[in-house]
Design a protein around this motif. Structure first.
Motif, PDB file in Angstrom:
ATOM      1  N   ASN A 235       0.867  -1.195   0.000  1.00  0.00           N
ATOM      2  CA  ASN A 235       0.000   0.000   0.000  1.00  0.00           C
ATOM      3  C   ASN A 235       0.893   1.231   0.000  1.00  0.00           C
ATOM      4  OD1 ASN A 235      -2.836  -1.081   0.547  1.00  0.00           O
ATOM      5  ND2 ASN A 235      -1.639  -2.073   2.150  1.00  0.00           N
ATOM      6  N   LEU A 236       0.424   2.299  -0.611  1.00  0.00           N
ATOM      7  CA  LEU A 236       1.205   3.537  -0.614  1.00  0.00           C
ATOM      8  C   LEU A 236       0.285   4.708  -0.289  1.00  0.00           C
ATOM      9  CD1 LEU A 236       3.897   4.995  -1.148  1.00  0.00           C
ATOM     10  CD2 LEU A 236       3.233   5.156  -3.544  1.00  0.00           C
ATOM     11  N   ALA A 237       0.609   5.405   0.788  1.00  0.00           N
ATOM     12  CA  ALA A 237      -0.191   6.582   1.183  1.00  0.00           C
ATOM     13  C   ALA A 237       0.582   7.841   0.837  1.00  0.00           C
ATOM     14  CB  ALA A 237      -0.463   6.541   2.689  1.00  0.00           C
ATOM     15  N   LEU A 238      -0.111   8.831   0.264  1.00  0.00           N
ATOM     16  CA  LEU A 238       0.481  10.146   0.036  1.00  0.00           C
ATOM     17  C   LEU A 238      -0.238  11.107   0.983  1.00  0.00           C
ATOM     18  CD1 LEU A 238       2.351  12.057  -1.619  1.00  0.00           C
ATOM     19  CD2 LEU A 238       0.386  12.455  -3.126  1.00  0.00           C
ATOM     20  N   LEU A 239       0.499  11.728   1.876  1.00  0.00           N
ATOM     21  CA  LEU A 239      -0.106  12.566   2.917  1.00  0.00           C
ATOM     22  C   LEU A 239       0.294  14.025   2.718  1.00  0.00           C
ATOM     23  CD1 LEU A 239       0.783  10.281   5.989  1.00  0.00           C
ATOM     24  CD2 LEU A 239      -1.258  10.176   4.510  1.00  0.00           C
ATOM     25  N   GLY A 240      -0.628  14.950   3.042  1.00  0.00           N
ATOM     26  CA  GLY A 240      -0.338  16.391   2.978  1.00  0.00           C
ATOM     27  C   GLY A 240      -0.308  16.960   4.389  1.00  0.00           C
ATOM     28  N   LEU A 241       0.737  17.730   4.717  1.00  0.00           N
ATOM     29  CA  LEU A 241       0.905  18.251   6.075  1.00  0.00           C
ATOM     30  C   LEU A 241       1.235  19.734   6.026  1.00  0.00           C
ATOM     31  CD1 LEU A 241       2.780  15.357   5.727  1.00  0.00           C
ATOM     32  CD2 LEU A 241       2.373  15.444   8.184  1.00  0.00           C
ATOM     33  N   ALA A 253       4.631   8.156  14.388  1.00  0.00           N
ATOM     34  CA  ALA A 253       3.383   7.375  14.442  1.00  0.00           C
ATOM     35  C   ALA A 253       3.436   6.206  13.455  1.00  0.00           C
ATOM     36  CB  ALA A 253       2.192   8.277  14.116  1.00  0.00           C
ATOM     37  N   ALA A 254       4.046   6.443  12.288  1.00  0.00           N
ATOM     38  CA  ALA A 254       4.147   5.371  11.278  1.00  0.00           C
ATOM     39  C   ALA A 254       4.988   4.223  11.831  1.00  0.00           C
ATOM     40  CB  ALA A 254       4.767   5.923   9.995  1.00  0.00           C
ATOM     41  N   LYS A 255       6.082   4.586  12.479  1.00  0.00           N
ATOM     42  CA  LYS A 255       6.946   3.522  13.014  1.00  0.00           C
ATOM     43  C   LYS A 255       6.209   2.732  14.082  1.00  0.00           C
ATOM     44  CE  LYS A 255      10.571   6.063  14.027  1.00  0.00           C
ATOM     45  NZ  LYS A 255      11.877   6.403  14.620  1.00  0.00           N
ATOM     46  N   ILE A 311      -5.850   2.112  10.900  1.00  0.00           N
ATOM     47  CA  ILE A 311      -5.715   2.615  12.290  1.00  0.00           C
ATOM     48  C   ILE A 311      -4.714   3.773  12.309  1.00  0.00           C
ATOM     49  CG2 ILE A 311      -4.818   2.019  14.586  1.00  0.00           C
ATOM     50  CD1 ILE A 311      -5.920  -0.863  14.038  1.00  0.00           C
ATOM     51  N   PHE A 312      -3.605   3.622  11.564  1.00  0.00           N
ATOM     52  CA  PHE A 312      -2.580   4.684  11.502  1.00  0.00           C
ATOM     53  C   PHE A 312      -3.187   5.958  10.898  1.00  0.00           C
ATOM     54  CE2 PHE A 312       1.111   7.068  10.581  1.00  0.00           C
ATOM     55  CZ  PHE A 312       1.133   7.387   9.227  1.00  0.00           C
ATOM     56  N   LEU A 313      -3.903   5.799   9.786  1.00  0.00           N
ATOM     57  CA  LEU A 313      -4.444   6.986   9.089  1.00  0.00           C
ATOM     58  C   LEU A 313      -5.508   7.675   9.947  1.00  0.00           C
ATOM     59  CD1 LEU A 313      -4.604   5.586   5.436  1.00  0.00           C
ATOM     60  CD2 LEU A 313      -3.040   7.345   6.313  1.00  0.00           C
ATOM     61  N   GLU A 314      -6.370   6.874  10.595  1.00  0.00           N
ATOM     62  CA  GLU A 314      -7.388   7.484  11.474  1.00  0.00           C
ATOM     63  C   GLU A 314      -6.682   8.299  12.559  1.00  0.00           C
ATOM     64  OE1 GLU A 314     -10.370   3.893  10.638  1.00  0.00           O
ATOM     65  OE2 GLU A 314      -9.770   4.142  12.765  1.00  0.00           O
ATOM     66  N   ASP A 323      -3.173  16.736   7.277  1.00  0.00           N
ATOM     67  CA  ASP A 323      -4.334  17.509   6.804  1.00  0.00           C
ATOM     68  C   ASP A 323      -5.135  16.764   5.742  1.00  0.00           C
ATOM     69  OD1 ASP A 323      -3.564  19.513   8.459  1.00  0.00           O
ATOM     70  OD2 ASP A 323      -2.289  20.485   6.936  1.00  0.00           O
ATOM     71  N   ASP A 324      -4.425  15.936   4.955  1.00  0.00           N
ATOM     72  CA  ASP A 324      -5.115  15.291   3.830  1.00  0.00           C
ATOM     73  C   ASP A 324      -4.311  14.053   3.440  1.00  0.00           C
ATOM     74  OD1 ASP A 324      -6.773  14.762   1.780  1.00  0.00           O
ATOM     75  OD2 ASP A 324      -6.232  16.520   0.550  1.00  0.00           O
ATOM     76  N   GLY A 325      -4.999  13.096   2.824  1.00  0.00           N
ATOM     77  CA  GLY A 325      -4.219  11.910   2.434  1.00  0.00           C
ATOM     78  C   GLY A 325      -4.986  11.069   1.437  1.00  0.00           C
ATOM     79  N   THR A 326      -4.226  10.261   0.678  1.00  0.00           N
ATOM     80  CA  THR A 326      -4.849   9.319  -0.232  1.00  0.00           C
ATOM     81  C   THR A 326      -4.048   8.021  -0.192  1.00  0.00           C
ATOM     82  OG1 THR A 326      -5.458   8.906  -2.550  1.00  0.00           O
ATOM     83  CG2 THR A 326      -3.482  10.205  -2.194  1.00  0.00           C
ATOM     84  N   VAL A 327      -4.722   6.890  -0.340  1.00  0.00           N
ATOM     85  CA  VAL A 327      -4.022   5.602  -0.278  1.00  0.00           C
ATOM     86  C   VAL A 327      -4.220   4.852  -1.583  1.00  0.00           C
ATOM     87  CG1 VAL A 327      -3.824   3.388   0.929  1.00  0.00           C
ATOM     88  CG2 VAL A 327      -4.424   5.457   2.207  1.00  0.00           C
ATOM     89  N   ALA A 328      -3.136   4.270  -2.099  1.00  0.00           N
ATOM     90  CA  ALA A 328      -3.235   3.475  -3.334  1.00  0.00           C
ATOM     91  C   ALA A 328      -2.716   2.071  -3.042  1.00  0.00           C
ATOM     92  CB  ALA A 328      -2.386   4.118  -4.418  1.00  0.00           C
ATOM     93  N   SER A 329      -3.346   1.071  -3.652  1.00  0.00           N
ATOM     94  CA  SER A 329      -2.783  -0.283  -3.574  1.00  0.00           C
ATOM     95  C   SER A 329      -2.768  -0.893  -4.979  1.00  0.00           C
ATOM     96  CB  SER A 329      -3.591  -1.162  -2.616  1.00  0.00           C
ATOM     97  OG  SER A 329      -4.945  -1.069  -2.958  1.00  0.00           O
TER      98      SER A 329
END
Ligand code: FAD
Ligand code: S2G
Ligand code: ZN
Length: 475
Positions: A235-241, A253-255, A311-314, A323-329
């Motif tokens: 899975n690959l998440a792209l997050l905006g901060l 938190a990811a670790k 759980i991590f993303l929540e 602030d924002d995120g999208t996940v791709a698999s």
């Protein structure tokens, strides 16, 4: 002969002559020796188009024995050589400075063995990284290294630069995953440190001399590398901060929440993403954030991984540190998102001249370096941006002007190295020193260490024919 471009004096090497050409042609045959500077244009200039050599001869050995014969001849005849893999190195190490003979590993691309029980793969050094990874994929394995140059770089070049890349966070450094190395010394002697065993504590572990020595101690001809199982679920998440502090909190938190399935944690700032949007017309799925992170998970059970990822993303979205995120698999979507990160170097190249700094810094200072440099350079530049392997504390600070500008360079160097040294960082985290950074080694290594390196170089290459003017500082 002093090169005006570089203020470097040519070493006391012979110039290649007809008799030498005759020897190489008899050894390799007429199709595996290329002559003439115009034919060698692509081999005399580096990927960044920032350094240029004047070699008129390129040799294409296929075997260790041929490399041994070439080096022993060059050593006897005091002919300097430049080992070359995919020529994707970024510190000017892979091209000649003067007329060094280029020894290319392009034809040394045989995979010799895949041990499916241990996952240990033995291959020649000229295997292209992406091709090697596709080969081992058929056995359910993956090469424990990935970088944007995978389509061209050779595994021997990766070993010689101790390349880090996008997944070091998960699979560690090549000093750990490379179990065996075969290399040929300047004398032509073949040093066989080729073991496929994970553990071998018999005497000094000599293979480590060739990992990261950038072709100055020996020419790597074969490697044995431990390849982990290819993940079943990615899975690959792209997050905006919005703040750099939130980037650090998200990394922590990811670790803790993703643990063993975390396989990559990459960082991109707004300016880097704008660069790929403007210059490569790539479209990010999220935009207008100050900072972005790519968080990848790789595991053996998709349901289990998705649960942990959710759980991590929540957690990070709920607490507002993201602030924002999208996940791709889906593979093509993940490839597109990786492209936004892997092609920043290419996008910067479109802008003109890139001043490139590959720095290890404490995470607390990681982005301050970009902010300080941006202020320090003011309006003299097109862009000052930062991206990289935040999981390794490795920042890629890149500055562009439309063409090379000595005044800008003097404002950046040595300030950037002094800044790095002050925080006890490394002035070259993964790209090596090559030609461009050889005289800055003292910012990250003690004089005792540099003296010992010079003694080792003298012992292994007494005539200094292997990749001269690289890695070690000028006398
Ligand atoms: P070359 O560039 O041909 O050579 C590199 C050095 O190794 C030279 O000093 C050369 O003389 C020596 N050498 C090459 N082959 C041998 C051999 N067989 N024996 C002895 N010496 C040899 N690097 C990272 O660490 N992480 C990254 O994420 C990363 N991303 C990149 C992305 C892009 C788009 C590009 C262009 C480069 C990137 N790099 C990265 C740089 C990376 O170091 C090189 O791409 C790669 O490791 C060098 O492999 P190569 O086969 O191209 O070697
Ligand atoms: C990366 C190579 C490119 C660059 O993208 O991770 O190692 O621009 C770098 O430095
Ligand atoms: Zn990198």
């Amino acid at each position: 002969l002093t090169s005006k471009r570089y203020q470097v004096k040519r070493g006391k090497y012979n110039e290649i002559n007809e008799e030498n050409i005759k020897f190489f042609t008899e050894l390799l045959g007429p199709h595996r020796i290329i002559e003439g500077e115009s034919e060698l244009e692509g081999h005399n200039t580096d990927w960044l188009d920032t350094v240029r050599g004047a070699s008129s001869v390129l040799l294409k050995p296929k075997t260790t024995e041929e490399v041994s014969a070439i080096l022993s001849y060059c050593n006897q005849h005091r002919l300097a050589v430049c080992p070359q893999g995919g020529n994707t190195g970024l510190v000017g190490g892979s091209v000649p400075v003067f007329d060094e003979i280029i020894i290319s590993t392009n034809l040394m691309n045989k995979v010799e063995n895949v041990d499916t029980w241990s996952g240990v793969v033995t291959c020649q050094s000229g295997c292209v990284l992406e091709a090697l990874d596709q080969h081992v994929a058929d056995f359910g394995l993956m090469v424990p290294l990935d970088l944007g140059a995978k389509g061209s770089c050779h595994i021997g070049g990766n070993v010689s630069t101790n390349a880090g890349g996008l997944r070091l966070l998960r699979y560690g450094s090549l000093h750990g995953s490379v179990l065996g190395v075969e290399a040929v010394l300047a004398s032509g002697e073949v040093i066989d440190c080729m073991t496929a065993m994970k553990k071998d504590n018999t005497g000094y572990d000599l293979k480590h001399l060739f990992i990261g020595s950038e072709g100055t101690l020996g020419l790597v001809t074969k490697i044995a590398i431990h390849c982990p199982p290819r993940p079943q679920a990615v899975n690959l998440a792209l997050l905006g901060l919005s703040t750099y502090e939130n980037v650090l909190k998200t990394y922590v938190a990811a670790k803790s929440k993703l643990g063993e399935i975390l396989s990559s944690c990459e960082f991109i700032d707004r300016s880097s993403l704008e660069c790929v949007e403007e210059n490569l017309k790539l479209k990010p799925p999220i935009s207008s954030h100050e900072y972005y992170m790519l968080i990848e998970t790789s595991g053996s059970n998709g349901t289990h991984d998705e649960e942990k990822l959710n759980i991590f993303l929540e957690d990070v979205l709920g607490s507002g540190i993201v602030d924002d995120g999208t996940v791709a698999s889906e593979p093509s979507r993940m490839l597109h998102i990786w492209g936004l990160r892997e092609r920043i170097a290419e996008a910067l190249h479109h802008e003109g001249y890139t001043y490139k700094y590959d720095i290890s810094t404490p995470l607390s200072h990681f982005y301050k370096m970009v902010e300080d440099m941006r202020k320090h350079l003011g309006s003299k530049i097109i862009r000052c941006c930062g991206y990289g392997h935040i999981g390794d504390g490795n920042l890629h600070l890149n500055i562009t002007t439309d063409e090379f500008d000595k005044e800008v360079l003097n404002r950046i160097e040595p300030a950037v190295y002094e800044w790095t040294s002050k925080v006890n960082g490394s002035i070259s985290a993964e790209h090596g020193l090559g030609f461009k950074k050889r005289n800055y080694i003292h910012y990250s290594k003690s004089s005792g260490a540099v003296t010992l390196m010079k003694q080792m170089k003298k012992l292994l290459d007494p005539n200094g024919i292997l990749n001269p003017y690289k890695v070690l500082p000028d006398e």
